[in-house]
Design a protein around this motif. Structure first.
Motif, PDB file in Angstrom:
ATOM      1  N   THR A  31       0.842  -1.204   0.000  1.00 56.87           N
ATOM      2  CA  THR A  31       0.000   0.000   0.000  1.00 56.87           C
ATOM      3  C   THR A  31       0.877   1.254   0.000  1.00 56.87           C
ATOM      4  N   GLY A  32       2.059   1.182   0.652  1.00 63.09           N
ATOM      5  CA  GLY A  32       2.980   2.326   0.649  1.00 63.09           C
ATOM      6  C   GLY A  32       3.461   2.632  -0.762  1.00 63.09           C
ATOM      7  N   LEU A  35       0.632   4.143  -2.790  1.00 61.46           N
ATOM      8  CA  LEU A  35       0.394   5.546  -2.398  1.00 61.46           C
ATOM      9  C   LEU A  35       1.510   6.449  -2.937  1.00 61.46           C
ATOM     10  N   ARG A  36       2.783   5.984  -2.830  1.00 63.78           N
ATOM     11  CA  ARG A  36       3.897   6.816  -3.343  1.00 63.78           C
ATOM     12  C   ARG A  36       3.781   7.022  -4.846  1.00 63.78           C
ATOM     13  N   VAL A  53       1.025  11.077   4.253  1.00 62.66           N
ATOM     14  CA  VAL A  53       2.146  10.141   4.090  1.00 62.66           C
ATOM     15  C   VAL A  53       3.459  10.834   4.478  1.00 62.66           C
ATOM     16  N   ASP A  57       1.913   9.909   9.352  1.00 58.36           N
ATOM     17  CA  ASP A  57       0.613   9.408   9.840  1.00 58.36           C
ATOM     18  C   ASP A  57       0.053   8.368   8.878  1.00 58.36           C
ATOM     19  N   LEU A  58      -1.041   7.754   9.278  1.00 58.69           N
ATOM     20  CA  LEU A  58      -1.691   6.770   8.413  1.00 58.69           C
ATOM     21  C   LEU A  58      -2.820   7.424   7.627  1.00 58.69           C
ATOM     22  N   VAL A  59      -2.940   7.062   6.360  1.00 62.97           N
ATOM     23  CA  VAL A  59      -4.101   7.498   5.593  1.00 62.97           C
ATOM     24  C   VAL A  59      -5.310   6.687   6.075  1.00 62.97           C
ATOM     25  N   VAL A  64      -7.168   2.839   2.076  1.00 63.03           N
ATOM     26  CA  VAL A  64      -6.305   1.673   1.834  1.00 63.03           C
ATOM     27  C   VAL A  64      -7.122   0.386   1.640  1.00 63.03           C
ATOM     28  N   GLY A  85       2.733  -3.904   4.408  1.00 60.60           N
ATOM     29  CA  GLY A  85       2.279  -2.589   4.874  1.00 60.60           C
ATOM     30  C   GLY A  85       0.767  -2.502   5.030  1.00 60.60           C
ATOM     31  N   PHE A  86       0.092  -3.597   4.852  1.00 61.68           N
ATOM     32  CA  PHE A  86      -1.364  -3.679   5.042  1.00 61.68           C
ATOM     33  C   PHE A  86      -1.681  -5.075   5.545  1.00 61.68           C
ATOM     34  N   ARG A  88      -2.674  -2.388   8.752  1.00 61.43           N
ATOM     35  CA  ARG A  88      -1.896  -1.639   9.726  1.00 61.43           C
ATOM     36  C   ARG A  88      -2.719  -1.246  10.944  1.00 61.43           C
ATOM     37  N   GLN A  92      -8.535  -2.322   9.714  1.00 60.71           N
ATOM     38  CA  GLN A  92      -8.076  -2.788   8.386  1.00 60.71           C
ATOM     39  C   GLN A  92      -8.017  -4.313   8.350  1.00 60.71           C
ATOM     40  N   ARG A 135      12.224   9.612  -0.524  1.00 62.68           N
ATOM     41  CA  ARG A 135      10.997   9.478   0.258  1.00 62.68           C
ATOM     42  C   ARG A 135      10.963  10.581   1.300  1.00 62.68           C
ATOM     43  N   ASP A 137       9.212  10.796   3.742  1.00 56.98           N
ATOM     44  CA  ASP A 137       8.961  10.296   5.097  1.00 56.98           C
ATOM     45  C   ASP A 137      10.169   9.543   5.661  1.00 56.98           C
ATOM     46  N   ARG A 146       6.758   7.297  12.811  1.00 60.42           N
ATOM     47  CA  ARG A 146       6.178   6.110  12.204  1.00 60.42           C
ATOM     48  C   ARG A 146       6.305   4.903  13.140  1.00 60.42           C
TER      49      ARG A 146
HETATM   50  P1  AMP Z   1       5.175   2.019   3.955  1.00 59.05           P
HETATM   51  O1  AMP Z   1       5.902   2.103   2.663  1.00 59.05           O
HETATM   52  O2  AMP Z   1       4.400   0.741   4.118  1.00 59.05           O
HETATM   53  O3  AMP Z   1       6.066   2.286   5.136  1.00 59.05           O
HETATM   54  O4  AMP Z   1       4.078   3.176   3.955  1.00 59.05           O
HETATM   55  C1  AMP Z   1       4.435   4.529   3.831  1.00 59.05           C
HETATM   56  C2  AMP Z   1       3.285   5.413   4.292  1.00 59.05           C
HETATM   57  O5  AMP Z   1       2.125   5.175   3.480  1.00 59.05           O
HETATM   58  C3  AMP Z   1       2.821   5.193   5.714  1.00 59.05           C
HETATM   59  O6  AMP Z   1       3.619   5.885   6.675  1.00 59.05           O
HETATM   60  C4  AMP Z   1       1.392   5.717   5.647  1.00 59.05           C
HETATM   61  O7  AMP Z   1       1.367   7.125   5.611  1.00 59.05           O
HETATM   62  C5  AMP Z   1       0.946   5.232   4.286  1.00 59.05           C
HETATM   63  N1  AMP Z   1       0.392   3.864   4.362  1.00 59.05           N
HETATM   64  C6  AMP Z   1       0.901   2.730   3.786  1.00 59.05           C
HETATM   65  N2  AMP Z   1       0.148   1.658   4.070  1.00 59.05           N
HETATM   66  C7  AMP Z   1      -0.865   2.105   4.861  1.00 59.05           C
HETATM   67  C8  AMP Z   1      -1.956   1.471   5.504  1.00 59.05           C
HETATM   68  N3  AMP Z   1      -2.164   0.153   5.409  1.00 59.05           N
HETATM   69  N4  AMP Z   1      -2.791   2.256   6.238  1.00 59.05           N
HETATM   70  C9  AMP Z   1      -2.611   3.581   6.332  1.00 59.05           C
HETATM   71  N5  AMP Z   1      -1.581   4.241   5.777  1.00 59.05           N
HETATM   72  C10 AMP Z   1      -0.707   3.524   5.041  1.00 59.05           C
END
Ligand code: AMP
Length: 189
Positions: A31-32, A35-36, A53, A57-59, A64, A85-86, A88, A92, A135, A137, A146
């Motif tokens: 999911t990350g 989103l990216r 992101v 924080d979490l979306v 997702v 990443g899902f 989380r 969910q 990134r 973040d 995070r």
């Molecule tokens: P990741 O690459 O999995 O570390 O995700 C990067 C960012 O995307 C996270 O810090 C959140 O902002 C967002 N994100 C990714 N997966 C989720 C999820 N399952 N629920 C909510 N936000 C998510």
């Protein structure tokens, strides 16, 4: 094989997922990454998610959950997938359970990858240096945020999946190939 990789940011979920994609022949569903990519392409989803992101924080669960449900329906997921990443949050995880049931699919295992918190912050800082800040973040401050978010809302999933008898735990402090071997051993694969 339908699999969840669970663990804090920087523990190596993405690295392991990419290796397992090759070895098991099923796609990684991050999911990350989705989103990216949406943020980079400035899609409506990306525009909506960017600030959240970037802050660590979490979306929203609704966003997702929708991403994952659509992605699972694609043809390449027919033989299975690796969720990275899902889920989380507990809601969910509940939503995933409901969508899999509705699609007539079953989860095979949840692999928790562990590491100590100082190592995680150092790894994320190293990734930031290596990727030249690709990134937004990947800064030490956001990394700590995070990790806090992980502990607060994601770590309860360890107990959640343990109670369902699906949890396997591997040590993410080992060298990459040993972590992969431990995951495959845990899966009986
Ligand atoms: P990741 O690459 O999995 O570390 O995700 C990067 C960012 O995307 C996270 O810090 C959140 O902002 C967002 N994100 C990714 N997966 C989720 C999820 N399952 N629920 C909510 N936000 C998510």
């Amino acid at each position: 094989m339908r699999l969840i990789l669970l663990g804090p940011p920087g523990v190596g979920k993405g690295t392991q997922a990419k290796i397992l994609v090759e070895q098991l022949g099923i796609p990684q569903l991050s999911t990350g990454d989705i989103l990216r990519s949406a943020i980079a392409n400035k899609t409506p989803l990306g525009v909506q998610a960017k600030a959240i992101v970037d802050s660590g924080d979490l979306v929203s669960d609704a966003i997702v959950n929708g991403i994952v449900s659509e992605r699972i329906d694609q043809a390449d997921c027919a033989k299975g997938f690796i969720l990275d990443g899902f889920p989380r949050t507990v809601p969910q995880a509940d939503a995933l359970g409901a969508m899999l049931e509705q699609k007539g699919l079953k989860l095979n295992a949840v692999v928790e990858i562990t590491a100590d918190p100082d190592t995680l912050v150092a790894r994320v800082a190293k990734r930031a240096a290596e990727t030249g800040g690709a990134r937004a973040d990947d800064t030490a401050e956001v990394a700590r945020k995070r990790l806090d978010v992980y502990r607060e809302v994601t770590e309860p999933l360890v107990k959640y999946y343990r109670e369902k008898g699906l949890l396997r735990t591997v040590d993410g402090m080992l060298p990459v190939d040993e972590v992969t071997a431990a995951i495959r051993h845990a899966l009986g694969a």
